[in-house]
Design a protein around this motif. Structure first.
Motif, PDB file in Angstrom:
ATOM      1  N   ASP A  69       0.849  -1.190   0.000  1.00 62.96           N
ATOM      2  CA  ASP A  69       0.000   0.000   0.000  1.00 62.96           C
ATOM      3  C   ASP A  69       0.885   1.241   0.000  1.00 62.96           C
ATOM      4  O   ASP A  69       0.698   2.147   0.800  1.00 62.96           O
ATOM      5  CB  ASP A  69      -0.940  -0.029   1.210  1.00 62.96           C
ATOM      6  CG  ASP A  69      -2.094   0.943   1.078  1.00 62.96           C
ATOM      7  OD1 ASP A  69      -2.424   1.300  -0.062  1.00 62.96           O
ATOM      8  OD2 ASP A  69      -2.633   1.354   2.108  1.00 62.96           O
ATOM      9  N   ASP A  70       1.868   1.265  -0.885  1.00 69.11           N
ATOM     10  CA  ASP A  70       2.805   2.380  -0.954  1.00 69.11           C
ATOM     11  C   ASP A  70       2.370   3.380  -2.020  1.00 69.11           C
ATOM     12  O   ASP A  70       1.662   3.046  -2.957  1.00 69.11           O
ATOM     13  CB  ASP A  70       4.215   1.888  -1.286  1.00 69.11           C
ATOM     14  CG  ASP A  70       4.808   1.040  -0.178  1.00 69.11           C
ATOM     15  OD1 ASP A  70       4.202   0.967   0.903  1.00 69.11           O
ATOM     16  OD2 ASP A  70       5.882   0.464  -0.396  1.00 69.11           O
ATOM     17  N   VAL A  71       2.826   4.609  -1.847  1.00 66.56           N
ATOM     18  CA  VAL A  71       2.600   5.660  -2.839  1.00 66.56           C
ATOM     19  C   VAL A  71       3.949   6.244  -3.230  1.00 66.56           C
ATOM     20  O   VAL A  71       4.921   6.137  -2.493  1.00 66.56           O
ATOM     21  CB  VAL A  71       1.666   6.776  -2.301  1.00 66.56           C
ATOM     22  CG1 VAL A  71       0.276   6.247  -2.055  1.00 66.56           C
ATOM     23  CG2 VAL A  71       2.231   7.392  -1.050  1.00 66.56           C
ATOM     24  N   CYS A  73       6.436   9.298  -3.788  1.00 67.48           N
ATOM     25  CA  CYS A  73       6.647  10.678  -3.349  1.00 67.48           C
ATOM     26  C   CYS A  73       6.663  11.570  -4.582  1.00 67.48           C
ATOM     27  O   CYS A  73       7.359  11.279  -5.558  1.00 67.48           O
ATOM     28  CB  CYS A  73       7.961  10.795  -2.572  1.00 67.48           C
ATOM     29  SG  CYS A  73       8.390  12.497  -2.141  1.00 67.48           S
ATOM     30  N   PRO A  81       5.400   4.230   2.426  1.00 71.51           N
ATOM     31  CA  PRO A  81       4.115   3.748   2.947  1.00 71.51           C
ATOM     32  C   PRO A  81       3.098   4.885   3.026  1.00 71.51           C
ATOM     33  O   PRO A  81       3.433   6.031   3.330  1.00 71.51           O
ATOM     34  CB  PRO A  81       4.465   3.221   4.335  1.00 71.51           C
ATOM     35  CG  PRO A  81       5.928   2.942   4.280  1.00 71.51           C
ATOM     36  CD  PRO A  81       6.500   3.951   3.334  1.00 71.51           C
ATOM     37  N   ARG A  82       1.852   4.561   2.760  1.00 69.94           N
ATOM     38  CA  ARG A  82       0.787   5.560   2.738  1.00 69.94           C
ATOM     39  C   ARG A  82       0.596   6.239   4.094  1.00 69.94           C
ATOM     40  O   ARG A  82       0.142   7.372   4.172  1.00 69.94           O
ATOM     41  CB  ARG A  82      -0.518   4.892   2.300  1.00 69.94           C
ATOM     42  CG  ARG A  82      -1.654   5.843   2.057  1.00 69.94           C
ATOM     43  CD  ARG A  82      -2.891   5.145   1.542  1.00 69.94           C
ATOM     44  NE  ARG A  82      -2.708   4.540   0.245  1.00 69.94           N
ATOM     45  CZ  ARG A  82      -2.855   5.181  -0.915  1.00 69.94           C
ATOM     46  NH1 ARG A  82      -3.146   6.442  -0.931  1.00 69.94           N
ATOM     47  NH2 ARG A  82      -2.671   4.545  -2.056  1.00 69.94           N
ATOM     48  N   CYS A  87       7.877  12.348   3.561  1.00 72.49           N
ATOM     49  CA  CYS A  87       8.717  11.351   2.890  1.00 72.49           C
ATOM     50  C   CYS A  87       9.964  11.114   3.739  1.00 72.49           C
ATOM     51  O   CYS A  87      10.679  12.069   4.067  1.00 72.49           O
ATOM     52  CB  CYS A  87       9.111  11.848   1.502  1.00 72.49           C
ATOM     53  SG  CYS A  87      10.271  10.760   0.649  1.00 72.49           S
ATOM     54  N   ASP A  94       3.448  15.230   1.485  1.00 71.94           N
ATOM     55  CA  ASP A  94       2.479  14.949   0.409  1.00 71.94           C
ATOM     56  C   ASP A  94       1.076  15.256   0.858  1.00 71.94           C
ATOM     57  O   ASP A  94       0.651  15.063   1.921  1.00 71.94           O
ATOM     58  CB  ASP A  94       2.573  13.492  -0.051  1.00 71.94           C
ATOM     59  CG  ASP A  94       3.714  13.309  -1.039  1.00 71.94           C
ATOM     60  OD1 ASP A  94       4.028  14.259  -1.750  1.00 71.94           O
ATOM     61  OD2 ASP A  94       4.252  12.188  -1.068  1.00 71.94           O
TER      62      ASP A  94
END
Length: 94
Positions: A69-71, A73, A81-82, A87, A94
């Motif tokens: 469940d990563d996004v 940067c 990780p979300r 960051c 973010d």
């Protein structure tokens, strides 16, 4: 007569191979897609289930990792990780 029986045998083998191929792909494609979403090797897991069907699927389910469940940067492009607000690599919010 012998030629007709030979052709029927070849057609039967082709049909069996096509059925085996479809069933193998039904195991391999969803396993590979699931593995890629969990940062596991999708080609390896897909190939394992392609050739071993249920046995490979059971092994995959035993070694299953939680879904990633990563996004990314928006500043540095690293996967984080979300749950992080900042960051951990560049400190961008973010």
């Amino acid at each position: 007569m012998i030629v007709a029986d030979s052709n029927a045998s070849v057609i039967g083998l082709i049909i069996l191979f096509a059925i085996w191929l479809v069933i193998s792909l039904c195991f391999a494609i969803p396993t590979g897609i699931s593995a890629s979403g969990r940062r596991m090797n999708p080609i390896g897991w897909g190939a394992l289930t392609f050739f071993t069907w249920v046995v490979g699927l059971v092994i995959f389910l035993i070694y299953l990792k939680p879904k990633c469940d990563d996004v990314k940067c928006s500043a540095c492009g690293e996967m984080i990780p979300r749950v992080h607000v900042y960051c951990p690599f560049c400190g961008h919010k973010d």
